[in-house]
Motif scaffolding. Structure first.
Motif, PDB file in Angstrom:
ATOM      1  N   ARG A   1       4.839  12.652  39.191  1.00 54.78           N
ATOM      2  CA  ARG A   1       5.256  14.043  39.024  1.00 54.78           C
ATOM      3  C   ARG A   1       4.442  14.679  37.900  1.00 54.78           C
ATOM      4  NH1 ARG A   1      11.408  13.471  37.769  1.00 54.78           N
ATOM      5  NH2 ARG A   1      10.487  11.981  36.344  1.00 54.78           N
ATOM      6  N   ALA A   2       3.905  15.868  38.209  1.00 59.76           N
ATOM      7  CA  ALA A   2       3.121  16.596  37.212  1.00 59.76           C
ATOM      8  C   ALA A   2       3.674  18.004  37.047  1.00 59.76           C
ATOM      9  CB  ALA A   2       1.657  16.671  37.629  1.00 59.76           C
ATOM     10  N   LEU A   3       3.647  18.461  35.820  1.00 57.07           N
ATOM     11  CA  LEU A   3       4.006  19.840  35.515  1.00 57.07           C
ATOM     12  C   LEU A   3       2.814  20.493  34.842  1.00 57.07           C
ATOM     13  CD1 LEU A   3       6.122  22.124  35.379  1.00 57.07           C
ATOM     14  CD2 LEU A   3       6.674  21.287  33.074  1.00 57.07           C
ATOM     15  N   ILE A   4       2.381  21.596  35.404  1.00 59.57           N
ATOM     16  CA  ILE A   4       1.303  22.398  34.808  1.00 59.57           C
ATOM     17  C   ILE A   4       1.970  23.519  34.024  1.00 59.57           C
ATOM     18  CG2 ILE A   4      -0.658  23.904  35.261  1.00 59.57           C
ATOM     19  CD1 ILE A   4      -0.985  22.287  37.940  1.00 59.57           C
ATOM     20  N   VAL A   5       1.595  23.654  32.756  1.00 55.52           N
ATOM     21  CA  VAL A   5       2.161  24.684  31.897  1.00 55.52           C
ATOM     22  C   VAL A   5       1.054  25.676  31.564  1.00 55.52           C
ATOM     23  CG1 VAL A   5       3.330  25.146  29.714  1.00 55.52           C
ATOM     24  CG2 VAL A   5       3.776  23.003  30.935  1.00 55.52           C
ATOM     25  N   LEU A   6       1.249  26.916  31.983  1.00 56.64           N
ATOM     26  CA  LEU A   6       0.262  27.968  31.735  1.00 56.64           C
ATOM     27  C   LEU A   6       0.544  28.640  30.394  1.00 56.64           C
ATOM     28  CD1 LEU A   6       0.165  29.608  35.277  1.00 56.64           C
ATOM     29  CD2 LEU A   6      -1.366  27.870  34.336  1.00 56.64           C
ATOM     30  N   ASN A   7      -0.521  29.060  29.729  1.00 56.03           N
ATOM     31  CA  ASN A   7      -0.341  29.711  28.441  1.00 56.03           C
ATOM     32  C   ASN A   7       0.315  31.078  28.623  1.00 56.03           C
ATOM     33  OD1 ASN A   7      -2.893  30.211  29.645  1.00 56.03           O
ATOM     34  ND2 ASN A   7      -3.594  31.205  27.806  1.00 56.03           N
ATOM     35  N   SER A   8       0.962  31.538  27.566  1.00 59.08           N
ATOM     36  CA  SER A   8       1.628  32.839  27.599  1.00 59.08           C
ATOM     37  C   SER A   8       0.822  33.832  26.782  1.00 59.08           C
ATOM     38  CB  SER A   8       3.049  32.723  27.040  1.00 59.08           C
ATOM     39  OG  SER A   8       3.025  32.223  25.731  1.00 59.08           O
ATOM     40  N   GLY A   9       0.531  34.955  27.410  1.00 56.65           N
ATOM     41  CA  GLY A   9      -0.247  35.968  26.714  1.00 56.65           C
ATOM     42  C   GLY A   9      -1.568  35.403  26.240  1.00 56.65           C
ATOM     43  N   ALA A  10      -1.991  35.805  25.062  1.00 54.43           N
ATOM     44  CA  ALA A  10      -3.248  35.320  24.511  1.00 54.43           C
ATOM     45  C   ALA A  10      -3.034  34.094  23.628  1.00 54.43           C
ATOM     46  CB  ALA A  10      -3.944  36.427  23.719  1.00 54.43           C
ATOM     47  N   LYS A  11      -1.884  33.446  23.781  1.00 52.96           N
ATOM     48  CA  LYS A  11      -1.621  32.201  23.059  1.00 52.96           C
ATOM     49  C   LYS A  11      -2.304  31.054  23.797  1.00 52.96           C
ATOM     50  CE  LYS A  11       2.159  33.655  20.522  1.00 52.96           C
ATOM     51  NZ  LYS A  11       1.638  34.845  19.945  1.00 52.96           N
ATOM     52  N   HIS A  12      -2.772  30.065  23.071  1.00 54.09           N
ATOM     53  CA  HIS A  12      -3.420  28.941  23.737  1.00 54.09           C
ATOM     54  C   HIS A  12      -2.388  27.885  24.123  1.00 54.09           C
ATOM     55  CE1 HIS A  12      -3.215  27.592  19.652  1.00 54.09           C
ATOM     56  NE2 HIS A  12      -3.963  26.539  19.821  1.00 54.09           N
TER      57      HIS A  12
ATOM     58  N   GLY B   1     -10.830  32.347  29.606  1.00 55.11           N
ATOM     59  CA  GLY B   1     -10.916  33.469  28.675  1.00 55.11           C
ATOM     60  C   GLY B   1      -9.851  33.459  27.590  1.00 55.11           C
ATOM     61  N   ILE B   2      -8.928  32.486  27.631  1.00 58.03           N
ATOM     62  CA  ILE B   2      -7.855  32.391  26.637  1.00 58.03           C
ATOM     63  C   ILE B   2      -8.002  31.073  25.884  1.00 58.03           C
ATOM     64  CG2 ILE B   2      -5.355  32.345  26.249  1.00 58.03           C
ATOM     65  CD1 ILE B   2      -6.120  34.959  27.486  1.00 58.03           C
ATOM     66  N   GLY B   3      -7.747  31.091  24.596  1.00 56.62           N
ATOM     67  CA  GLY B   3      -7.747  29.871  23.795  1.00 56.62           C
ATOM     68  C   GLY B   3      -9.060  29.122  23.870  1.00 56.62           C
ATOM     69  N   ASP B   4      -8.992  27.841  24.281  1.00 48.69           N
ATOM     70  CA  ASP B   4     -10.179  26.994  24.332  1.00 48.69           C
ATOM     71  C   ASP B   4     -10.930  27.061  25.652  1.00 48.69           C
ATOM     72  OD1 ASP B   4     -10.018  25.832  21.692  1.00 48.69           O
ATOM     73  OD2 ASP B   4      -8.236  24.773  22.398  1.00 48.69           O
ATOM     74  N   SER B   5     -10.474  27.881  26.597  1.00 46.46           N
ATOM     75  CA  SER B   5     -11.187  28.037  27.868  1.00 46.46           C
ATOM     76  C   SER B   5     -12.103  29.257  27.796  1.00 46.46           C
ATOM     77  CB  SER B   5     -10.203  28.220  29.038  1.00 46.46           C
ATOM     78  OG  SER B   5      -9.511  27.023  29.294  1.00 46.46           O
ATOM     79  N   LEU B   6     -13.331  29.041  28.178  1.00 38.78           N
ATOM     80  CA  LEU B   6     -14.299  30.137  28.170  1.00 38.78           C
ATOM     81  C   LEU B   6     -13.995  31.126  29.291  1.00 38.78           C
ATOM     82  CD1 LEU B   6     -17.546  28.013  27.676  1.00 38.78           C
ATOM     83  CD2 LEU B   6     -16.314  29.337  25.942  1.00 38.78           C
ATOM     84  N   PRO B   7     -14.381  32.382  29.123  1.00 34.36           N
ATOM     85  CA  PRO B   7     -14.198  33.328  30.229  1.00 34.36           C
ATOM     86  C   PRO B   7     -15.164  33.006  31.378  1.00 34.36           C
ATOM     87  CG  PRO B   7     -15.283  34.403  28.372  1.00 34.36           C
ATOM     88  CD  PRO B   7     -14.942  33.012  27.944  1.00 34.36           C
ATOM     89  N   GLN B   8     -14.757  33.333  32.585  1.00 32.04           N
ATOM     90  CA  GLN B   8     -15.654  33.189  33.730  1.00 32.04           C
ATOM     91  C   GLN B   8     -16.797  34.186  33.565  1.00 32.04           C
ATOM     92  OE1 GLN B   8     -15.458  30.847  36.010  1.00 32.04           O
ATOM     93  NE2 GLN B   8     -13.508  30.048  35.302  1.00 32.04           N
ATOM     94  N   PRO B   9     -17.950  33.917  34.190  1.00 31.03           N
ATOM     95  CA  PRO B   9     -19.076  34.852  34.069  1.00 31.03           C
ATOM     96  C   PRO B   9     -18.663  36.285  34.442  1.00 31.03           C
ATOM     97  CG  PRO B   9     -19.768  32.835  35.153  1.00 31.03           C
ATOM     98  CD  PRO B   9     -18.276  32.755  35.017  1.00 31.03           C
ATOM     99  N   GLY B  10     -18.984  37.214  33.546  1.00 29.54           N
ATOM    100  CA  GLY B  10     -18.675  38.622  33.777  1.00 29.54           C
ATOM    101  C   GLY B  10     -17.269  39.030  33.377  1.00 29.54           C
ATOM    102  N   ALA B  11     -16.422  38.068  33.011  1.00 25.37           N
ATOM    103  CA  ALA B  11     -15.042  38.377  32.618  1.00 25.37           C
ATOM    104  C   ALA B  11     -14.955  38.496  31.098  1.00 25.37           C
ATOM    105  CB  ALA B  11     -14.094  37.295  33.117  1.00 25.37           C
TER     106      ALA B  11
END
Length: 175
Positions: free
Chosen positions: A52-63, A92-102
């Motif tokens: 079982r896996a749970l993916i937790v997405l960041n909230s707002g511009a928080k990492h 584009g948030i926290g430690d993830s780079l933005p996609q090209p052009g984003a």
């Protein structure tokens, strides 16, 4: 660096873990794509391979740590109960780079669904998860709901306090 230049290269695998963070729980830093754009932390029990896996997405511009570090505590507690928890920073948030052009810090980025899809694939193919759920707070809740509505292969979602249910670029967030 004595030249004043900052090294922005991705960390070497030896610096990414796994690291014991609590009794019977370890964490490691992970990139979910070959270009090393999408970053997250995998928290897992040390003694077995969770299905079982749970993916937790960041909230707002928080990492990936969440508001006040709450996702860290939550992930470690869930790992002790046999889950693998994947805390990601959408592109584009926290430690993830933005996609090209984003742009950076676009909390309602249209790329979040593709980011979630990559993370689901990682959970199933690389971690062996048979059951994958996603959760998020605020914009993370919005992306969780949109991912489910888009038909991503999820077994469950938990949305917490989404600010909006339909987003169009340029909308005001002032209420």
């Amino acid at each position: 660096d004595v030249t004043g230049e900052v090294d922005i290269s991705p960390p070497s695998p030896t610096k990414t873990g796994p690291v014991a963070v609590a009794p019977e729980v370890e964490e490691r830093a992970v990139f979910f794509d070959p270009s090393q754009t999408l970053f997250g932390i995998v928290t897992a029990p040390t003694d077995d391979q969770p299905e079982r896996a749970l993916i937790v997405l960041n909230s707002g511009a928080k990492h990936h740590v969440g508001n006040g570090g709450m996702w860290v505590t939550f992930a470690r507690r869930l790992a002790r109960r046999g889950w693998v928890v994947i805390r990601i920073d959408v592109s584009g948030i926290g430690d993830s780079l933005p996609q090209p052009g984003a742009s950076e810090n676009d909390v309602y980025t249209p790329n979040a669904i593709a980011d979630l899809e990559s993370t689901i694939r990682f959970a199933r193919e690389r971690l062996g998860a048979k059951h994958v759920e996603v959760t998020g707070l605020c914009s993370g809740a919005y992306h969780s709901l949109k991912g489910a509505a888009a038909g991503l292969p999820l077994d469950g979602i938990t949305i917490i306090n989404p600010l909006v249910f339909a987003w169009k670029p340029g909308m005001s967030l002032a209420y």
